[in-house]
Design an enzyme around this catalytic site. Structure first.
Site, short mmCIF file in Angstrom:
data_model
loop_
_atom_site.label_atom_id
_atom_site.label_comp_id
_atom_site.label_asym_id
_atom_site.label_seq_id
_atom_site.Cartn_x
_atom_site.Cartn_y
_atom_site.Cartn_z
N GLU A 39 -3.92 7.45 -4.12
CA GLU A 39 -4.29 7.26 -5.41
C GLU A 39 -5.42 7.78 -6.07
OE1 GLU A 39 -4.16 2.80 -5.27
OE2 GLU A 39 -2.05 2.77 -4.75
N ARG B 171 0.92 -1.05 0.03
CA ARG B 171 -0.07 0.06 -0.16
C ARG B 171 0.78 1.24 -0.14
NH1 ARG B 171 -3.49 -2.57 -1.27
NH2 ARG B 171 -5.39 -3.35 -0.25
N HIS C 135 -1.57 0.57 -9.81
CA HIS C 135 -2.22 -0.48 -8.76
C HIS C 135 -2.88 -1.55 -9.49
CE1 HIS C 135 -3.92 -0.56 -4.55
NE2 HIS C 135 -3.61 -1.94 -4.99
O1 GLV Z 1 -4.05 -4.07 -3.67
C1 GLV Z 1 -4.72 -5.14 -3.81
C2 GLV Z 1 -5.26 -6.03 -2.80
O2 GLV Z 1 -5.08 -5.72 -1.61
O3 GLV Z 1 -5.91 -7.13 -3.14
#
Ligand code: GLV
Length: 336
Positions: free
Chosen positions: A282, A253, A300
Protein backbone atom coordinates in the site's frame (compact mmCIF):
# COMPACT_ATOMS: atom_id res chain seq x y z
CA UNK A 1 -8.85 13.37 9.69
CA UNK A 2 -7.52 16.19 11.84
CA UNK A 3 -3.97 16.15 13.15
CA UNK A 4 -3.15 16.79 16.78
CA UNK A 5 -1.80 20.27 17.09
CA UNK A 6 1.74 21.22 17.90
CA UNK A 7 2.45 20.05 21.43
CA UNK A 8 3.83 22.47 23.93
CA UNK A 9 6.43 20.76 26.01
CA UNK A 10 6.34 22.34 29.44
CA UNK A 11 9.64 22.77 31.17
CA UNK A 12 10.81 23.51 34.73
CA UNK A 13 8.08 24.53 37.15
CA UNK A 14 5.45 24.36 34.49
CA UNK A 15 6.29 20.67 33.95
CA UNK A 16 6.18 19.91 37.66
CA UNK A 17 2.76 21.53 37.90
CA UNK A 18 1.43 19.50 35.00
CA UNK A 19 0.29 16.17 36.42
CA UNK A 20 -0.85 14.65 33.14
CA UNK A 21 1.24 11.54 32.36
CA UNK A 22 3.75 11.97 29.54
CA UNK A 23 3.08 9.89 26.42
CA UNK A 24 5.19 9.82 23.26
CA UNK A 25 3.28 10.02 19.98
CA UNK A 26 5.16 7.87 17.50
CA UNK A 27 4.06 8.48 13.92
CA UNK A 28 5.23 8.87 10.38
CA UNK A 29 4.50 12.39 9.06
CA UNK A 30 1.63 11.12 6.91
CA UNK A 31 -0.23 9.55 9.84
CA UNK A 32 -1.85 11.83 12.40
CA UNK A 33 -3.71 10.92 15.54
CA UNK A 34 -7.30 11.59 14.44
CA UNK A 35 -8.49 12.69 17.87
CA UNK A 36 -7.34 14.76 20.79
CA UNK A 37 -5.99 13.12 23.97
CA UNK A 38 -4.34 16.21 25.41
CA UNK A 39 -6.87 16.77 28.16
CA UNK A 40 -5.72 13.52 29.78
CA UNK A 41 -2.10 13.14 28.65
CA UNK A 42 0.89 15.35 27.96
CA UNK A 43 1.63 14.29 24.39
CA UNK A 44 5.16 14.50 23.14
CA UNK A 45 5.09 14.56 19.35
CA UNK A 46 8.58 14.85 17.84
CA UNK A 47 7.20 15.58 14.39
CA UNK A 48 4.99 18.44 15.53
CA UNK A 49 7.44 19.80 18.08
CA UNK A 50 10.95 19.60 16.71
CA UNK A 51 11.06 20.39 13.04
CA UNK A 52 14.75 21.42 13.22
CA UNK A 53 16.08 18.77 15.56
CA UNK A 54 16.92 15.29 14.28
CA UNK A 55 14.25 12.84 15.40
CA UNK A 56 16.76 10.60 17.21
CA UNK A 57 18.27 13.51 19.18
CA UNK A 58 14.81 14.63 20.21
CA UNK A 59 13.93 11.14 21.42
CA UNK A 60 17.23 10.67 23.24
CA UNK A 61 16.76 13.99 25.02
CA UNK A 62 13.36 12.93 26.35
CA UNK A 63 14.03 9.18 26.64
CA UNK A 64 14.40 8.92 30.45
CA UNK A 65 10.85 10.25 30.98
CA UNK A 66 9.14 8.20 28.29
CA UNK A 67 7.41 5.14 29.78
CA UNK A 68 4.55 4.88 27.30
CA UNK A 69 4.09 5.55 23.62
CA UNK A 70 1.19 5.64 21.23
CA UNK A 71 1.94 4.35 17.77
CA UNK A 72 -0.28 5.92 15.13
CA UNK A 73 -1.62 3.70 12.35
CA UNK A 74 0.98 1.34 10.88
CA UNK A 75 4.02 3.37 12.06
CA UNK A 76 6.66 0.70 12.81
CA UNK A 77 7.90 0.01 16.32
CA UNK A 78 11.19 -1.83 15.94
CA UNK A 79 14.41 -2.57 17.83
CA UNK A 80 16.06 0.66 16.58
CA UNK A 81 13.31 2.76 18.14
CA UNK A 82 13.23 0.70 21.34
CA UNK A 83 17.01 1.13 21.71
CA UNK A 84 16.40 4.87 22.03
CA UNK A 85 13.76 4.44 24.75
CA UNK A 86 15.20 2.43 27.67
CA UNK A 87 12.44 3.47 30.11
CA UNK A 88 9.62 2.42 27.80
CA UNK A 89 7.18 -0.10 29.34
CA UNK A 90 4.05 0.26 27.22
CA UNK A 91 3.28 0.49 23.50
CA UNK A 92 -0.32 1.50 22.79
CA UNK A 93 -1.30 0.56 19.25
CA UNK A 94 -4.11 2.48 17.55
CA UNK A 95 -4.96 -0.36 15.18
CA UNK A 96 -6.40 -3.84 15.50
CA UNK A 97 -3.45 -5.41 13.67
CA UNK A 98 -0.03 -5.21 15.29
CA UNK A 99 2.17 -6.56 12.50
CA UNK A 100 4.05 -3.21 12.49
CA UNK A 101 5.16 -3.77 16.10
CA UNK A 102 8.09 -6.08 16.80
CA UNK A 103 6.40 -8.16 19.47
CA UNK A 104 9.44 -10.34 20.11
CA UNK A 105 11.57 -7.31 20.88
CA UNK A 106 8.86 -5.89 23.13
CA UNK A 107 8.54 -9.15 25.02
CA UNK A 108 12.32 -9.46 25.39
CA UNK A 109 12.48 -5.96 26.91
CA UNK A 110 9.44 -6.42 29.18
CA UNK A 111 7.34 -3.91 27.24
CA UNK A 112 3.57 -4.53 27.19
CA UNK A 113 1.65 -3.92 23.95
CA UNK A 114 -2.03 -3.08 23.53
CA UNK A 115 -4.12 -2.84 20.37
CA UNK A 116 -7.49 -1.38 19.41
CA UNK A 117 -9.24 -4.38 20.93
CA UNK A 118 -12.69 -4.68 19.38
CA UNK A 119 -13.06 -0.93 18.71
CA UNK A 120 -13.03 -1.45 14.95
CA UNK A 121 -14.65 -4.86 14.67
CA UNK A 122 -18.20 -3.86 13.74
CA UNK A 123 -17.10 -1.31 11.16
CA UNK A 124 -14.66 -3.73 9.53
CA UNK A 125 -17.31 -6.46 9.47
CA UNK A 126 -19.81 -4.07 7.85
CA UNK A 127 -17.21 -3.23 5.24
CA UNK A 128 -16.42 -6.88 4.52
CA UNK A 129 -20.12 -7.53 3.92
CA UNK A 130 -20.35 -4.39 1.76
CA UNK A 131 -17.43 -5.55 -0.39
CA UNK A 132 -18.97 -8.99 -0.69
CA UNK A 133 -22.36 -7.62 -1.74
CA UNK A 134 -20.63 -5.29 -4.17
CA UNK A 135 -18.71 -8.13 -5.82
CA UNK A 136 -21.75 -10.44 -5.94
CA UNK A 137 -24.30 -7.86 -7.12
CA UNK A 138 -21.80 -5.79 -9.18
CA UNK A 139 -22.82 -2.51 -7.57
CA UNK A 140 -19.65 -0.49 -8.28
CA UNK A 141 -19.52 -1.87 -11.81
CA UNK A 142 -23.20 -0.98 -12.32
CA UNK A 143 -22.48 2.52 -11.06
CA UNK A 144 -19.69 2.88 -13.64
CA UNK A 145 -22.07 1.51 -16.30
CA UNK A 146 -24.70 4.17 -15.56
CA UNK A 147 -22.25 7.06 -15.22
CA UNK A 148 -20.55 6.19 -18.50
CA UNK A 149 -23.88 6.63 -20.31
CA UNK A 150 -23.92 2.95 -21.40
CA UNK A 151 -27.41 2.13 -20.08
CA UNK A 152 -29.49 3.65 -22.94
CA UNK A 153 -27.19 2.11 -25.56
CA UNK A 154 -26.96 -1.35 -24.02
CA UNK A 155 -29.94 -2.18 -21.79
CA UNK A 156 -28.62 -5.64 -20.89
CA UNK A 157 -26.37 -5.70 -17.85
CA UNK A 158 -24.72 -8.92 -16.60
CA UNK A 159 -26.57 -10.67 -13.78
CA UNK A 160 -25.16 -10.56 -10.29
CA UNK A 161 -25.44 -13.41 -7.78
CA UNK A 162 -27.63 -13.88 -4.73
CA UNK A 163 -25.75 -13.78 -1.43
CA UNK A 164 -28.27 -15.79 0.61
CA UNK A 165 -27.47 -19.50 0.73
CA UNK A 166 -23.78 -19.09 -0.14
CA UNK A 167 -21.12 -20.97 1.81
CA UNK A 168 -18.78 -18.46 3.43
CA UNK A 169 -15.42 -19.52 4.87
CA UNK A 170 -13.99 -17.07 7.38
CA UNK A 171 -10.24 -17.14 7.95
CA UNK A 172 -9.74 -15.88 11.51
CA UNK A 173 -12.76 -16.08 13.80
CA UNK A 174 -11.61 -13.39 16.24
CA UNK A 175 -13.57 -10.30 17.10
CA UNK A 176 -13.84 -9.13 13.45
CA UNK A 177 -14.50 -12.60 12.01
CA UNK A 178 -17.26 -13.24 14.56
CA UNK A 179 -18.98 -9.98 13.58
CA UNK A 180 -18.71 -10.94 9.89
CA UNK A 181 -20.27 -14.34 10.69
CA UNK A 182 -23.11 -12.76 12.66
CA UNK A 183 -23.98 -10.45 9.76
CA UNK A 184 -23.78 -13.15 7.09
CA UNK A 185 -25.94 -15.54 9.09
CA UNK A 186 -28.62 -12.85 8.86
CA UNK A 187 -28.20 -12.92 5.06
CA UNK A 188 -28.86 -16.67 5.08
CA UNK A 189 -25.25 -17.70 4.40
CA UNK A 190 -23.74 -20.92 5.71
CA UNK A 191 -20.63 -20.19 7.76
CA UNK A 192 -17.47 -22.22 8.29
CA UNK A 193 -14.12 -21.02 9.55
CA UNK A 194 -10.43 -21.61 9.97
CA UNK A 195 -8.39 -20.39 12.90
CA UNK A 196 -5.41 -21.60 14.90
CA UNK A 197 -7.75 -23.49 17.22
CA UNK A 198 -11.35 -24.63 17.12
CA UNK A 199 -13.56 -22.26 19.12
CA UNK A 200 -15.78 -24.40 21.36
CA UNK A 201 -18.44 -21.69 21.59
CA UNK A 202 -18.67 -21.00 17.83
CA UNK A 203 -21.69 -22.69 16.19
CA UNK A 204 -19.92 -22.96 12.80
CA UNK A 205 -18.06 -25.76 11.03
CA UNK A 206 -14.33 -25.69 11.77
CA UNK A 207 -11.64 -26.58 9.23
CA UNK A 208 -8.11 -26.89 10.57
CA UNK A 209 -6.81 -26.54 7.02
CA UNK A 210 -7.48 -23.46 4.85
CA UNK A 211 -7.60 -25.53 1.62
CA UNK A 212 -10.34 -27.71 3.13
CA UNK A 213 -12.20 -24.55 4.07
CA UNK A 214 -11.82 -23.21 0.52
CA UNK A 215 -13.01 -26.45 -1.15
CA UNK A 216 -16.17 -26.19 0.93
CA UNK A 217 -16.77 -22.45 0.37
CA UNK A 218 -18.13 -20.09 -2.30
CA UNK A 219 -16.51 -17.12 -0.56
CA UNK A 220 -13.42 -16.71 1.60
CA UNK A 221 -13.35 -13.71 3.95
CA UNK A 222 -9.86 -13.04 5.26
CA UNK A 223 -9.74 -11.28 8.62
CA UNK A 224 -7.01 -12.94 10.68
CA UNK A 225 -3.89 -11.26 12.09
CA UNK A 226 -0.80 -11.08 9.89
CA UNK A 227 2.00 -13.12 11.46
CA UNK A 228 4.89 -15.25 10.16
CA UNK A 229 2.47 -18.20 10.14
CA UNK A 230 -0.36 -16.43 8.28
CA UNK A 231 1.78 -14.66 5.66
CA UNK A 232 0.30 -15.72 2.24
CA UNK A 233 -2.15 -18.01 4.01
CA UNK A 234 -4.28 -17.52 0.88
CA UNK A 235 -1.91 -19.02 -1.69
CA UNK A 236 -2.39 -20.63 -5.08
CA UNK A 237 -3.47 -23.94 -3.54
CA UNK A 238 -6.24 -22.18 -1.63
CA UNK A 239 -7.30 -20.27 -4.77
CA UNK A 240 -7.39 -23.51 -6.79
CA UNK A 241 -9.43 -25.13 -4.02
CA UNK A 242 -11.86 -22.20 -4.00
CA UNK A 243 -12.37 -22.56 -7.73
CA UNK A 244 -13.76 -20.63 -10.68
CA UNK A 245 -16.83 -19.10 -9.06
CA UNK A 246 -15.15 -18.39 -5.73
CA UNK A 247 -14.78 -14.90 -4.29
CA UNK A 248 -12.06 -13.62 -1.94
CA UNK A 249 -12.69 -10.71 0.43
CA UNK A 250 -9.67 -9.33 2.29
CA UNK A 251 -10.12 -6.85 5.14
CA UNK A 252 -7.11 -8.12 7.14
CA UNK A 253 -3.70 -7.29 5.70
CA UNK A 254 -2.51 -7.39 2.10
CA UNK A 255 0.21 -9.95 2.79
CA UNK A 256 -2.30 -12.52 4.01
CA UNK A 257 -2.99 -13.13 0.31
CA UNK A 258 -0.34 -13.96 -2.26
CA UNK A 259 -1.18 -10.92 -4.37
CA UNK A 260 0.81 -11.92 -7.46
CA UNK A 261 -1.06 -15.22 -7.59
CA UNK A 262 -4.37 -13.49 -6.91
CA UNK A 263 -3.83 -11.22 -9.91
CA UNK A 264 -3.06 -14.27 -12.07
CA UNK A 265 -6.09 -16.20 -10.88
CA UNK A 266 -8.37 -13.20 -11.45
CA UNK A 267 -7.03 -12.29 -14.90
CA UNK A 268 -7.21 -15.93 -16.04
CA UNK A 269 -10.76 -16.20 -14.68
CA UNK A 270 -9.77 -19.00 -12.32
CA UNK A 271 -11.58 -17.43 -9.40
CA UNK A 272 -14.81 -15.48 -9.60
CA UNK A 273 -13.93 -12.13 -8.05
CA UNK A 274 -12.42 -10.25 -5.13
CA UNK A 275 -13.17 -7.40 -2.76
CA UNK A 276 -9.93 -5.93 -1.43
CA UNK A 277 -9.46 -3.26 1.21
CA UNK A 278 -5.79 -4.09 1.79
CA UNK A 279 -2.77 -4.71 -0.43
CA UNK A 280 0.75 -6.01 -0.08
CA UNK A 281 2.49 -2.71 -0.91
CA UNK A 282 0.00 0.00 0.00
CA UNK A 283 -0.72 2.44 -1.49
CA UNK A 284 0.40 0.58 -4.64
CA UNK A 285 -2.28 -1.60 -6.16
CA UNK A 286 -1.55 -4.00 -9.05
CA UNK A 287 -2.67 -2.16 -12.21
CA UNK A 288 -4.04 -5.37 -13.74
CA UNK A 289 -6.91 -5.18 -11.25
CA UNK A 290 -8.10 -1.77 -12.47
CA UNK A 291 -9.87 -3.14 -15.52
CA UNK A 292 -11.61 -6.07 -13.83
CA UNK A 293 -15.28 -5.46 -13.12
CA UNK A 294 -15.46 -8.47 -10.79
CA UNK A 295 -12.96 -6.84 -8.44
CA UNK A 296 -13.83 -4.09 -5.94
CA UNK A 297 -10.88 -2.03 -4.68
CA UNK A 298 -10.76 0.10 -1.56
CA UNK A 299 -7.91 2.16 -0.03
CA UNK A 300 -7.68 0.51 3.43
CA UNK A 301 -10.80 2.26 4.74
CA UNK A 302 -12.66 -0.55 6.50
CA UNK A 303 -11.85 0.68 10.00
CA UNK A 304 -12.34 4.37 9.40
CA UNK A 305 -15.51 5.93 10.77
CA UNK A 306 -15.90 8.75 13.30
CA UNK A 307 -17.62 6.22 15.55
CA UNK A 308 -14.71 3.79 15.47
CA UNK A 309 -12.25 6.64 16.11
CA UNK A 310 -14.20 7.48 19.23
CA UNK A 311 -14.18 3.82 20.29
CA UNK A 312 -10.43 3.50 19.75
CA UNK A 313 -9.76 6.76 21.57
CA UNK A 314 -11.63 5.32 24.55
CA UNK A 315 -9.73 2.04 24.55
CA UNK A 316 -6.34 3.77 24.15
CA UNK A 317 -7.15 6.18 26.97
CA UNK A 318 -8.31 3.34 29.19
CA UNK A 319 -5.12 1.36 28.50
CA UNK A 320 -2.92 4.36 29.32
CA UNK A 321 -4.89 5.19 32.47
CA UNK A 322 -4.65 1.56 33.59
CA UNK A 323 -0.90 1.53 32.94
CA UNK A 324 -0.24 4.76 34.84
CA UNK A 325 -2.30 3.55 37.80
CA UNK A 326 -0.88 0.00 37.85
CA UNK A 327 -4.14 -1.65 36.87
CA UNK A 328 -4.64 -4.46 34.32
CA UNK A 329 -4.52 -3.31 30.68
CA UNK A 330 -7.78 -3.44 28.73
CA UNK A 331 -6.64 -4.88 25.41
CA UNK A 332 -3.21 -6.42 25.90
CA UNK A 333 -1.79 -8.24 22.89
CA UNK A 334 -0.98 -11.81 23.88
CA UNK A 335 2.57 -12.72 22.92
CA UNK A 336 2.87 -15.98 20.99
O1 GLV B 1 -6.19 -1.94 9.48
C1 GLV B 1 -6.51 -1.43 10.50
C2 GLV B 1 -6.32 -1.99 11.81
O2 GLV B 1 -5.58 -2.97 11.95
O3 GLV B 1 -6.89 -1.45 12.75
Amino acid sequence: MSAIENVNIPSGNEEEADRRPLVLVHRLPRFALPFDMRTTFRLLDPIASAADEPHQDFLSRHAPSIRALITVGPTPVNADLLDLLPSLRLVVGSSAGVDHIDLNECRRRGIAVTNAGSAFSEDVADYAVALLLDVFRRISAADRFVRSGSWPRKPEYPLGFKLGGKRVGIVGLGSIGSEVAKRLVAFGCRIAYNSRNKKPSAPYTYHANVCDLAVNSDVIVVCCALTKETHHIINKDVMTALGKGGVIINVGRGALVDEKELVQYLTRGEIGGAGLDVFEKEPDVPKELFTLDNVVLSPHRAVLTPESFEAVREVMTANLNAFFSDKPLLSPVQYE
